[in-house]
Design an enzyme around this catalytic site. Sequence first.
Site, PDB file in Angstrom:
ATOM      1  N   THR A   1       0.851  -1.188   0.000  1.00 27.33           N
ATOM      2  CA  THR A   1       0.000   0.000   0.000  1.00 27.33           C
ATOM      3  C   THR A   1       0.888   1.239   0.000  1.00 27.33           C
ATOM      4  OG1 THR A   1      -1.817  -1.070   1.135  1.00 27.33           O
ATOM      5  CG2 THR A   1      -1.565   1.289   1.551  1.00 27.33           C
TER       6      THR A   1
ATOM      7  N   THR B   1      -0.565   1.959   7.010  1.00 24.81           N
ATOM      8  CA  THR B   1      -0.494   0.747   6.186  1.00 24.81           C
ATOM      9  C   THR B   1      -0.414  -0.461   7.104  1.00 24.81           C
ATOM     10  OG1 THR B   1       0.918  -0.509   4.674  1.00 24.81           O
ATOM     11  CG2 THR B   1       1.999   1.208   5.955  1.00 24.81           C
TER      12      THR B   1
HETATM   13  N1  ASP Z   1      -4.182  -1.551   4.757  1.00 22.13           N
HETATM   14  C1  ASP Z   1      -4.335  -2.200   3.476  1.00 22.13           C
HETATM   15  C2  ASP Z   1      -5.598  -3.000   3.489  1.00 22.13           C
HETATM   16  O1  ASP Z   1      -5.825  -3.741   4.418  1.00 22.13           O
HETATM   17  C3  ASP Z   1      -3.204  -3.099   3.143  1.00 22.13           C
HETATM   18  C4  ASP Z   1      -1.827  -2.551   3.424  1.00 22.13           C
HETATM   19  O2  ASP Z   1      -1.653  -1.509   3.983  1.00 22.13           O
HETATM   20  O3  ASP Z   1      -0.883  -3.221   3.054  1.00 22.13           O
HETATM   21  O4  ASP Z   1      -6.341  -2.929   2.547  1.00 22.13           O
END
Ligand code: ASP
Length: 322
Positions: free
Chosen positions: A183, A234
């Site tokens: 992300t 994230t």
């Molecule tokens: N937070 C994001 C999600 O769960 C994934 C990530 O940050 O890697 O969609």
Amino acid sequence: MVEPVVVVHGGAWAVPEELWDESLQGVKAAARRGYGASIHCYCGVLTAGGSSVDAAEASVVCLEDNPVFDAGTGSVLTFDEQVEMDAIIIDGTTMEAGAVGAIRNVLNPVKVARLVMEKTDHIMLVGDGANKFAAAHGVQEVDPEVLITSLARQTLAKYKKYTSTVYHLFNKTEKPETSGHETVGCVVVDREGHTSCATSTGGITAKMPGRVGDTPIVGAGGFADDQVGAVSTTGHGEAIMKACLARHITSVMGTGESVKSSIQNGLAHMESRIKGFGGAIAVSCKGEVGTHFSTPRMTWAYIQAGKLHYGIHPNQHVTEDL
Ligand code: ASP
């Protein structure tokens, strides 16, 4: 006057060695892209645009266009092999926000999020509604294949193979960590102390169709308020939503804690209370920067006062002249 800064991240997760270099190059390029916009803002070089929000959008577009990251091109796949993306952008001056959830077939979800912020009375549009809105505002639809990388296909295949054998055979409660979580996000403060944040993601591999994570939720995937600062998060979205991680971090910042220890506080709370892991970047309205993660790695970079700072491993902080 504040010393302006643009901070970006490329996702908190294990980041395998073969992706270290590309991910670092990607976040460095994105910090440069946003900082260019921010410089224009406070020098008044551009007559239109060049705000803190412009800088955050420009950095995130750069990351969405880079296939190494799980956002825009390079997004991970749902269980039924589709790309569904989430994004948010917040203007810390007005606290206006725009977001999209489970949007398909567009290159830059963050641009659609900004359109939602500026052209509607709403904060979030999802699914078909988001796509129809994007089309009505001239955002080009792309062939879904354009967004899909071979890494995203391989990761989903590995996940399905694992879950249909080891996971079910032994009735494990833990799901395998086969998926990347790259992300992306950005936080900015400009010379006048105007803050903003933007976060964008393809989500997590093998998510259920229609699943929307933390990224487009105000206070979870991002938060910005000129009275305190801006945060982009994230990590595991379901945990971040329960913890309201971005809002938690700015609340702690508001008590006068340093930016870094505010992030550490938020991540420690999420880990002890919900067993969730992740990372965040933040900037205060005075230009203090913080980055921290509870996962094995997170790529991050920022530019301030003529220096480029970056890192990927815990406690790594490299500084270069611009
Ligand atoms: N937070 C994001 C999600 O769960 C994934 C990530 O940050 O890697 O969609």
